[in-house]
Design an enzyme around this catalytic site. Structure first.
Site, short mmCIF file in Angstrom:
data_model
loop_
_atom_site.label_atom_id
_atom_site.label_comp_id
_atom_site.label_asym_id
_atom_site.label_seq_id
_atom_site.Cartn_x
_atom_site.Cartn_y
_atom_site.Cartn_z
N ILE A 142 -47.08 22.06 110.28
CA ILE A 142 -45.66 22.26 110.59
C ILE A 142 -45.28 21.44 111.83
O ILE A 142 -44.18 20.94 111.94
CB ILE A 142 -45.35 23.77 110.83
CG1 ILE A 142 -45.88 24.64 109.68
CG2 ILE A 142 -43.87 24.00 111.09
CD1 ILE A 142 -45.17 24.47 108.36
N CYS B 15 -52.50 22.84 121.46
CA CYS B 15 -51.54 21.74 121.51
C CYS B 15 -52.14 20.63 122.36
O CYS B 15 -52.83 20.92 123.34
CB CYS B 15 -50.25 22.15 122.20
SG CYS B 15 -49.67 23.76 121.75
N LYS C 138 -54.61 32.68 122.71
CA LYS C 138 -55.00 32.48 121.31
C LYS C 138 -56.02 31.35 121.22
O LYS C 138 -55.73 30.20 121.58
CB LYS C 138 -53.77 32.15 120.47
CG LYS C 138 -54.10 32.03 118.99
CD LYS C 138 -52.85 32.12 118.16
CE LYS C 138 -53.16 32.03 116.69
NZ LYS C 138 -51.95 32.14 115.87
C1 LIG Z 1 -47.40 28.19 107.94
C2 LIG Z 1 -48.16 28.54 109.18
C3 LIG Z 1 -47.57 28.32 110.43
C4 LIG Z 1 -48.26 28.65 111.61
N1 LIG Z 1 -47.65 28.44 112.81
C5 LIG Z 1 -48.30 28.82 113.96
C6 LIG Z 1 -47.63 28.69 115.22
O1 LIG Z 1 -46.46 28.28 115.31
N2 LIG Z 1 -48.34 29.06 116.33
C7 LIG Z 1 -49.62 29.57 116.27
O2 LIG Z 1 -50.21 29.92 117.31
N3 LIG Z 1 -50.25 29.73 115.08
C8 LIG Z 1 -49.62 29.36 113.94
N4 LIG Z 1 -50.24 29.55 112.71
C9 LIG Z 1 -51.60 30.13 112.67
C10 LIG Z 1 -51.56 31.62 112.35
O3 LIG Z 1 -50.85 32.35 113.34
C11 LIG Z 1 -52.99 32.21 112.21
O4 LIG Z 1 -53.68 32.02 113.44
C12 LIG Z 1 -53.80 31.57 111.11
O5 LIG Z 1 -52.98 31.19 110.02
C13 LIG Z 1 -54.92 32.48 110.58
O6 LIG Z 1 -54.41 33.67 110.00
P1 LIG Z 1 -54.13 33.83 108.40
O7 LIG Z 1 -55.34 33.32 107.68
O8 LIG Z 1 -53.85 35.28 108.19
O9 LIG Z 1 -52.93 32.99 108.11
C14 LIG Z 1 -49.57 29.20 111.53
C15 LIG Z 1 -50.14 29.43 110.26
C16 LIG Z 1 -49.47 29.12 109.10
C17 LIG Z 1 -50.11 29.38 107.78
#
Ligand SMILES: Cc1cc2nc3c(=O)[nH]c(=O)nc-3n(C[C@H](O)[C@H](O)[C@H](O)COP(=O)(O)O)c2cc1C
Length: 316
Positions: free
Chosen positions: A78, A137, A173
């Site tokens: 993204i 980042c 995080k």
């Molecule tokens: C579409 C999408 C957008 C994400 N955007 C962010 C974000 O803006 N900031 C962040 O720290 N993590 C972001 N993540 C990571 C998630 O917060 C999470 O750490 C990661 O997807 C693992 O969890 P999950 O397997 O339940 O998705 C994003 C993940 C996905 C799938």
């Protein structure tokens, strides 16, 4: 007498001093600023809401396509697209206030100054109870390396934001794209983190074999969903036993949680909070099912409180 309803089970947890009715929260970036999913699920059932990453200036994000489905999850690139601090405070915060939940705001930036400016602004918003520092980042001043892969940078950025956070707790995080996640976890704790959240996505790639080109506009993306769960559980277990438990710092576990049994794995491995991301794209109601399923597990195992099972994995 054995408890008979989910209300009789105590699901409340404490994340660095913030009390949550249950451990479940949204994973940053997968539920926007809350309005995106509110037609599909009652978000007030969550323990806390975690926002998409906010940066000082608005960002349009990466080239399309930004998302691709994989066999057991998804990849996203993204590129931290978001409305920026000013619009967030003006337009999104009033909607978050209506949720009636503690809100943790995920903060991102390319320089320490950018992180500090956003963290500072969050101090004057009562609905915000914590900052989640997204350190995956590139640090433009340190030559483009991610803040989150170098323990010295993790400690420095954590300590700097810690000084700004007075009413808000500081959650750091962690990125899984490191050789030893206990080193970055320890650095965050040394820098003063009140909680650790883990894990962010794994850098990955998918190729369109007919066009012989990467599928994602950004070439690489972050892998999430069920595929990463066993690695995430392993990492939570290691960080819990080696860093978080000795330091008394809670972990918010995430990575592929889709069902209650997945969530219980994270709790047993040492997570106090649980975030759900990719699974929301399949079934937004899953957060309620996961919460109720945890209560069911606890009842089955004659536990009155979720806190009884946190870190209770037996390895001997
Ligand atoms: C579409 C999408 C957008 C994400 N955007 C962010 C974000 O803006 N900031 C962040 O720290 N993590 C972001 N993540 C990571 C998630 O917060 C999470 O750490 C990661 O997807 C693992 O969890 P999950 O397997 O339940 O998705 C994003 C993940 C996905 C799938």
């Amino acid at each position: 007498m054995e408890p008979t309803t989910s209300q009789a089970i105590d699901l409340s947890v404490d994340i660095g001093g913030v009390k949550l009715a249950n451990p479940i929260m949204t994973a940053s970036g997968t539920c926007g600023y809350c309005e995106e999913l509110s037609d599909f699920v009652d978000l007030r059932q969550l323990g806390a809401f975690v926002t998409k990453s906010i940066t000082l200036a608005p960002r349009t994000g990466n080239e399309y396509p930004r998302i691709v489905e994989t066999r057991a999850g998804m990849m996203n690139a993204i590129g931290l697209a978001n409305v920026g601090l000013e619009m967030f405070v003006k337009e999104k915060v009033p909607k978050l206030e209506k949720l009636g939940l503690p809100v943790f705001v995920n903060v991102a930036g390319r320089t320490e100054e950018e992180y500090l400016a956003v963290a500072e602004a969050m101090e004057s918003l009562p609905v915000v109870r914590g900052i989640e520092l997204n350190i995956s980042c590139p640090n433009v001043k340190a030559g483009g390396l991610q803040f989150g892969v170098d323990p010295a940078q993790v400690k420095a950025i954590t300590a700097a934001v810690r000084k700004i956070c007075k009413k808000n707790i500081l959650i750091v995080k962690l990125s899984p794209n490191v050789t030893d996640i206990t080193a970055t976890a320890a650095a965050a704790v040394d820098g003063g983190a009140d909680a650790l959240s883990m894990i962010n996505t794994f850098t990955a790639m998918a190729i369109d074999i007919e066009r012989r080109r990467p599928i994602l506009g950004n070439v690489t993306g972050g892998l999430s969903g069920p595929a990463i769960r066993p690695v995430a559980v392993y990492m939570v277990h290691r960080v819990y036993t080696q860093v978080a438990k000795p330091a008394g710092v809670p972990i918010i576990g995430m990575g592929g949680i889709q069902y209650a049994r997945d969530a219980v794995e994270f709790l047993l491995a040492g997570a106090t909070g649980l975030a759900v991301g990719t699974a929301l794209f399949v079934n937004p109601q899953c957060i309620i099912e996961i919460r109720d399923g945890i209560a069911e597990y606890l009842r089955h195992h004659q536990c009155g409180s979720v806190r009884e099972i946190i870190g209770s994995l037996r390895v001997e």
